[in-house]
Write a protein that holds these residues in place. Sequence first.
Motif, short mmCIF file in Angstrom:
data_model
loop_
_atom_site.label_atom_id
_atom_site.label_comp_id
_atom_site.label_asym_id
_atom_site.label_seq_id
_atom_site.Cartn_x
_atom_site.Cartn_y
_atom_site.Cartn_z
N TYR A 383 -11.45 18.29 8.61
CA TYR A 383 -12.14 19.03 9.39
C TYR A 383 -13.42 17.99 9.87
CZ TYR A 383 -14.05 19.37 4.83
OH TYR A 383 -14.79 19.23 3.50
N LEU A 384 -14.02 18.19 10.89
CA LEU A 384 -15.15 17.60 11.35
C LEU A 384 -16.24 17.27 9.94
CD1 LEU A 384 -15.88 18.85 14.93
CD2 LEU A 384 -15.10 16.31 14.26
N GLY A 385 -16.87 16.14 10.18
CA GLY A 385 -17.66 16.04 9.00
C GLY A 385 -17.18 15.57 7.58
N VAL A 386 -15.96 15.65 7.32
CA VAL A 386 -15.19 15.61 5.98
C VAL A 386 -15.62 14.10 5.59
CG1 VAL A 386 -13.04 14.70 7.04
CG2 VAL A 386 -13.09 15.85 4.66
N THR A 387 -15.60 13.98 4.19
CA THR A 387 -16.13 12.76 3.48
C THR A 387 -14.76 12.40 2.62
OG1 THR A 387 -17.18 13.69 1.58
CG2 THR A 387 -18.45 13.32 3.79
N LEU A 388 -14.64 11.13 2.19
CA LEU A 388 -13.74 10.73 1.33
C LEU A 388 -13.79 11.51 -0.05
CD1 LEU A 388 -11.06 8.98 0.67
CD2 LEU A 388 -12.95 7.27 -0.03
N ASP A 389 -14.97 11.70 -0.39
CA ASP A 389 -15.28 12.66 -1.80
C ASP A 389 -14.60 13.89 -1.56
OD1 ASP A 389 -16.37 10.32 -2.88
OD2 ASP A 389 -18.55 11.05 -2.54
N ASP A 390 -14.63 14.58 -0.39
CA ASP A 390 -14.32 15.95 -0.13
C ASP A 390 -12.88 15.83 -0.17
OD1 ASP A 390 -16.97 16.65 0.33
OD2 ASP A 390 -16.64 16.48 2.63
N PHE A 391 -12.15 15.11 0.62
CA PHE A 391 -10.68 14.83 0.48
C PHE A 391 -10.27 14.54 -0.91
CE2 PHE A 391 -7.27 12.79 3.26
CZ PHE A 391 -6.19 13.71 2.86
N GLU A 392 -10.78 13.62 -1.66
CA GLU A 392 -10.17 13.32 -2.90
C GLU A 392 -10.59 14.63 -3.94
OE1 GLU A 392 -10.54 8.66 -3.52
OE2 GLU A 392 -12.27 9.80 -4.03
N GLU A 393 -11.65 15.30 -3.93
CA GLU A 393 -11.97 16.52 -4.52
C GLU A 393 -10.74 17.53 -4.18
OE1 GLU A 393 -15.40 19.91 -5.38
OE2 GLU A 393 -15.76 18.40 -4.06
N ARG A 394 -10.35 17.69 -2.81
CA ARG A 394 -9.32 18.72 -2.37
C ARG A 394 -8.06 18.22 -3.05
NH1 ARG A 394 -7.37 20.12 3.70
NH2 ARG A 394 -5.61 21.19 3.05
N MET A 395 -7.71 16.78 -3.20
CA MET A 395 -6.23 16.51 -3.61
C MET A 395 -6.31 16.52 -5.13
SD MET A 395 -4.69 16.33 -0.84
CE MET A 395 -3.36 15.53 -1.63
N GLY A 396 -7.60 16.19 -5.78
CA GLY A 396 -7.62 16.27 -7.28
C GLY A 396 -7.42 15.05 -7.82
N ARG A 397 -7.36 13.91 -6.93
CA ARG A 397 -7.12 12.60 -7.29
C ARG A 397 -7.85 11.69 -6.72
NH1 ARG A 397 -2.41 13.65 -5.00
NH2 ARG A 397 -1.59 12.04 -3.59
N GLU A 398 -7.93 10.41 -7.25
CA GLU A 398 -8.43 9.23 -6.11
C GLU A 398 -7.27 9.15 -5.19
OE1 GLU A 398 -11.44 6.46 -9.03
OE2 GLU A 398 -9.23 5.73 -8.42
N LEU A 399 -7.59 8.68 -3.96
CA LEU A 399 -6.65 8.42 -2.92
C LEU A 399 -6.66 6.96 -2.71
CD1 LEU A 399 -7.54 11.22 -0.36
CD2 LEU A 399 -5.74 11.28 -1.90
N GLY A 400 -5.45 6.57 -2.15
CA GLY A 400 -5.26 5.08 -1.89
C GLY A 400 -4.19 4.61 -2.88
N VAL A 401 -3.98 3.11 -2.75
CA VAL A 401 -3.14 2.64 -3.30
C VAL A 401 -3.71 1.21 -3.99
CG1 VAL A 401 -1.17 3.30 -1.98
CG2 VAL A 401 -2.23 1.15 -1.27
N VAL A 402 -2.85 0.70 -4.97
CA VAL A 402 -3.47 -0.70 -5.34
C VAL A 402 -2.45 -1.77 -4.53
CG1 VAL A 402 -3.04 -2.36 -7.30
CG2 VAL A 402 -3.64 -0.18 -7.75
N ARG A 403 -3.30 -2.88 -3.80
CA ARG A 403 -2.41 -3.79 -2.91
C ARG A 403 -2.49 -4.92 -3.54
NH1 ARG A 403 -4.54 -4.97 2.81
NH2 ARG A 403 -5.88 -6.38 1.85
N ILE A 404 -1.53 -5.74 -3.99
CA ILE A 404 -1.26 -6.88 -4.48
C ILE A 404 -1.01 -7.92 -3.19
CG2 ILE A 404 -0.12 -8.62 -5.86
CD1 ILE A 404 0.22 -6.31 -7.79
N SER A 405 -1.57 -8.83 -2.58
CA SER A 405 -1.11 -9.75 -1.40
C SER A 405 -0.92 -11.18 -1.94
CB SER A 405 -2.35 -9.70 -0.56
OG SER A 405 -2.81 -8.47 -0.30
#
Length: 450
Positions: A383-405
């Motif tokens: 939704y408009l104004g959503v933050t990463l913290d909001d999204f992660e709280e909804r999902m119940g975990r940190e979002l993203g991956v570990v990237r090795i380049s």
Amino acid sequence: MGGAIYPESLIKAHTDFLKRSILGNTHSVSNSSKLSLKCADEARMAVLTHFRASSDYTVIFTPNASGALKLVAESFPFVDGSNLVIGADSHNSVHGIREYATSKGARTVYVPSTPRGGFEVQTAKNILLRNRPRSKDLTPSLYVLTAQSNISNSKAPLSITEYASSLGYHTMVDAAALAATSVVHISEYPIDAMAVSFYKMFGYPTGVGALIVKKSFLAQLKRPWFAGGTVDVVQVPGNIVTRAKLPHEQFEDGTINYVQLPAITNGLRFLSAYLPFLPLRLSSLLMYLTTSLSQLRHDTSGRPVVQILSRTPSRRLHSVGEQADTGSIIALLFFDATGELIPNSFIEYAASVQNISLRTGCMCNPGGAAALLGIEEEMRHLYLGVTLDDFEERMGRELGVVRISLGLASNFHDVWRVIKFATSIGQEKSRQVMWGQWVQSRTPQVDQAM
């Protein structure tokens, strides 16, 4: 980390040049300015030669690949009825083009990502066909192709630009990730513009990218403003503006990074010497790394330590000149002995303690990340104004991956150290020690008043 390590020889060659040369602003006719202009022209020619661009193309120097994409985005003649077609598995600098398209009444259409990133070619063709421009002149439409994903490791066939062009689209390629380890011959395809960033290719200098672009395409772009260097005559007060004569001058705002441009020529010469061999070496390193990581197990439970989410090569290269079917990165997640996800922030901390540089998060590629993590449905409900913290709280975990380049400077010792690090995550005792240190580092320290 997505940027190449700058070679010592390149730094030395550039500093030696600066010690014996005086460069000046190219918008003048002094000797120092003439030298700068000569170096800029040499760098332009080096870029065209490296990417096998014909005389139909020119080079516009930009602050980075994002700046190159923005030049086209702000100048493309979108109108009501135009379409912008882009892949979901793309960098935010590509997604940002939709802001300009929307402001001019155009519609943005996405090519969906597969669960492993990238896209299905037939799906992309169907979407391009359904949304083809009614008229190339009356409703100009743009197809932007991410040549190589910076999170899913997927490579896209540049040949799809032929299909898009046959339907009446203008075509642009984001080659920021691809150009670092792959040979690209732009004239083999109907590509109107391609964005690259030199620090990703050979590490130095930062702050310089390029748009390799057809002159005929430039003539159709309409810049929303002008600046020093882009104009010949400006009426003040008044509204009359005469643009600079050369096509690239009309798009290079202000003073170009003339002190750094000689390093581009040397850097491309350096990279060109290694590029034929680089895919073969990286293929061997990547296959060894992915195989080793996939076999790691926790010492207490026997569960896998990691899950690789990104695409892995379908075959190992065996000869110089072969091109890999994927990039040279790994996107993965770490799990504890019970199968619970280990926070990416802990992995990043633990790696940094061992002087290993890796990156965590969504890599500025939310569509690719959502596909790899299987959260595309949740993404649709933002939704408009959503933050990463909001999204992660909804999902119940940190979002993203570990990237090795892996890149130009990567060697077997680097890969071996990463494997040793991942092995330590699977050892209960060592992981608990690192976990305690991480928790302590995140705990605010309160000064004790005496």
